[in-house]
Design a protein around this motif. Structure first.
Motif, PDB file in Angstrom:
ATOM      1  N   PRO A  51      32.377  38.590  36.502  1.00  0.00           N
ATOM      2  CA  PRO A  51      32.568  39.865  37.206  1.00  0.00           C
ATOM      3  C   PRO A  51      33.092  39.718  38.626  1.00  0.00           C
ATOM      4  CG  PRO A  51      30.248  39.284  37.122  1.00  0.00           C
ATOM      5  CD  PRO A  51      30.957  38.297  36.250  1.00  0.00           C
ATOM      6  N   TYR A  52      33.189  38.506  39.115  1.00  0.00           N
ATOM      7  CA  TYR A  52      33.688  38.272  40.476  1.00  0.00           C
ATOM      8  C   TYR A  52      35.160  37.879  40.500  1.00  0.00           C
ATOM      9  CZ  TYR A  52      31.653  34.027  38.538  1.00  0.00           C
ATOM     10  OH  TYR A  52      31.278  33.030  37.671  1.00  0.00           O
ATOM     11  N   THR A  53      35.758  37.670  39.323  1.00  0.00           N
ATOM     12  CA  THR A  53      37.181  37.287  39.275  1.00  0.00           C
ATOM     13  C   THR A  53      38.070  38.355  38.652  1.00  0.00           C
ATOM     14  OG1 THR A  53      36.860  36.135  37.168  1.00  0.00           O
ATOM     15  CG2 THR A  53      36.644  34.825  39.180  1.00  0.00           C
ATOM     16  N   ASP A  82      26.517  37.958  43.559  1.00  0.00           N
ATOM     17  CA  ASP A  82      25.839  38.382  44.781  1.00  0.00           C
ATOM     18  C   ASP A  82      26.102  37.425  45.933  1.00  0.00           C
ATOM     19  OD1 ASP A  82      24.357  40.358  46.038  1.00  0.00           O
ATOM     20  OD2 ASP A  82      22.491  39.227  45.863  1.00  0.00           O
ATOM     21  N   LYS A  83      26.280  36.166  45.623  1.00  0.00           N
ATOM     22  CA  LYS A  83      26.620  35.190  46.656  1.00  0.00           C
ATOM     23  C   LYS A  83      27.946  35.566  47.317  1.00  0.00           C
ATOM     24  CE  LYS A  83      27.624  30.247  47.294  1.00  0.00           C
ATOM     25  NZ  LYS A  83      27.755  28.935  46.587  1.00  0.00           N
ATOM     26  N   VAL A  88      24.200  41.456  49.125  1.00  0.00           N
ATOM     27  CA  VAL A  88      23.908  42.888  49.222  1.00  0.00           C
ATOM     28  C   VAL A  88      23.101  43.409  48.032  1.00  0.00           C
ATOM     29  CG1 VAL A  88      26.120  43.572  48.157  1.00  0.00           C
ATOM     30  CG2 VAL A  88      24.909  45.159  49.644  1.00  0.00           C
ATOM     31  N   ILE A  89      23.365  42.887  46.821  1.00  0.00           N
ATOM     32  CA  ILE A  89      22.632  43.372  45.650  1.00  0.00           C
ATOM     33  C   ILE A  89      21.161  42.987  45.743  1.00  0.00           C
ATOM     34  CG2 ILE A  89      22.445  43.261  43.125  1.00  0.00           C
ATOM     35  CD1 ILE A  89      25.450  42.751  43.023  1.00  0.00           C
ATOM     36  N   SER A 114      35.819  39.246  49.074  1.00  0.00           N
ATOM     37  CA  SER A 114      34.584  38.838  48.400  1.00  0.00           C
ATOM     38  C   SER A 114      34.820  38.671  46.898  1.00  0.00           C
ATOM     39  CB  SER A 114      33.470  39.848  48.668  1.00  0.00           C
ATOM     40  OG  SER A 114      33.841  41.155  48.249  1.00  0.00           O
ATOM     41  N   ILE A 115      35.099  39.774  46.201  1.00  0.00           N
ATOM     42  CA  ILE A 115      35.470  39.732  44.786  1.00  0.00           C
ATOM     43  C   ILE A 115      36.770  40.506  44.622  1.00  0.00           C
ATOM     44  CG2 ILE A 115      33.061  39.536  44.065  1.00  0.00           C
ATOM     45  CD1 ILE A 115      33.176  42.484  43.203  1.00  0.00           C
ATOM     46  N   LYS A 116      37.398  40.363  43.457  1.00  0.00           N
ATOM     47  CA  LYS A 116      38.709  40.992  43.264  1.00  0.00           C
ATOM     48  C   LYS A 116      38.636  42.480  42.950  1.00  0.00           C
ATOM     49  CE  LYS A 116      41.323  36.890  41.904  1.00  0.00           C
ATOM     50  NZ  LYS A 116      42.214  36.294  40.884  1.00  0.00           N
TER      51      LYS A 116
END
Length: 245
Positions: A51-53, A82-83, A88-89, A114-116
């Motif tokens: 979920p971060y890419t 979250d890292k 924040v989560i 942070s993430i895409k």
């Protein structure tokens, strides 16, 4: 003359090396996926990514109701997510500002670099013991309706259930329920639009994220969802929603 040949040889080797590096980079960027055509021209893709890419307007992730014990069991994708978000989560959950009650939602705009994904939607699953296909189908409906409210055309979805240490449902069963709920909710949206009861909204793509160990089961679950949702949509009444019209 010999010097010229040597220069040309070195240049050719350099070009070959650059080409190999480019191909290597392309291979790294490639994501394993399986695509399906769904009702209302939605493209559903099962993608082996986190979920971060995912480069999408909206990323959806799920969390059980917060407990200290549950937080200790968490591993993998939600930890890395979250890292990258700067914690924040975890802060929201520890403070009780997003506890993860059933179908509770919270939209976060991720910090720059942070993430895409442009937006991150948290959806609560409630107590772990209450997890069921019926709940996950409702999660699919909620996620779709939030996408419609936001007007985004592409969504990525990661249940993160295994990463939270829960094995109550098979990964395929989870996606059957979620995708079925999403497709039926989208069918309702299109019917509302047809009668002028909802704003224009088109979902082009719904990406289902799966890890290497669960990719095949997730594909099977999505295929089952397509069959079930397609049948259910055909069986729906075609009468206008507005009575007397």
């Amino acid at each position: 003359m010999r010097l010229t040949r040597n220069v040309l040889l070195v240049a050719a080797l350099m070009l070959a090396g650059f080409g190999a590096l480019a191909r290597s980079d392309e291979a790294k960027d490639e994501v394993k996926e399986k695509a399906f055509d769904a009702p209302h021209k939605v493209k559903i893709k099962v993608r082996m990514e986190g979920p971060y890419t995912a480069d999408v307007p909206l990323q959806v992730v799920c969390y059980f109701k917060y407990t200290q014990e549950g937080a200790k069991k968490m591993s993998g994708a939600p930890v890395e997510l979250d890292k990258r978000l700067g914690g924040v989560i975890a802060s929201l959950r520890e403070r009780g500002e997003f506890t993860g009650d059933q179908l509770e939602t919270l939209l976060i705009i991720p910090p720059k670099d942070s993430i895409k994904a442009k937006g991150l939607l948290l959806v609560g699953l409630g107590d772990e013991d209450a997890l069921s296909p019926k709940l996950m189908e409702a999660v699919g409906r909620v996620a779709l309706r939030e996408a419609a409210r936001l007007g985004v055309s592409r969504v990525a979805f990661a249940p993160l259930i295994r990463d939270q240490g829960n094995k109550k449902l098979g990964t395929g069963d989870v996606e059957t329920a979620v995708v079925r709920g999403m497709l039926l909710a989208y069918d309702t949206e299109k019917r509302l639009q047809k009668e002028g009861l909802s704003k224009e909204f088109t979902l082009d793509a719904w990406n289902v994220e799966a890890g290497p160990d669960y990719f095949d089961d997730t594909v099977t679950g999505v295929q089952k969802a397509l069959e079930e949702a397609g049948k259910a949509i055909k069986e729906r009444s075609m009468d206008p929603l507005l009575k007397g019209k």
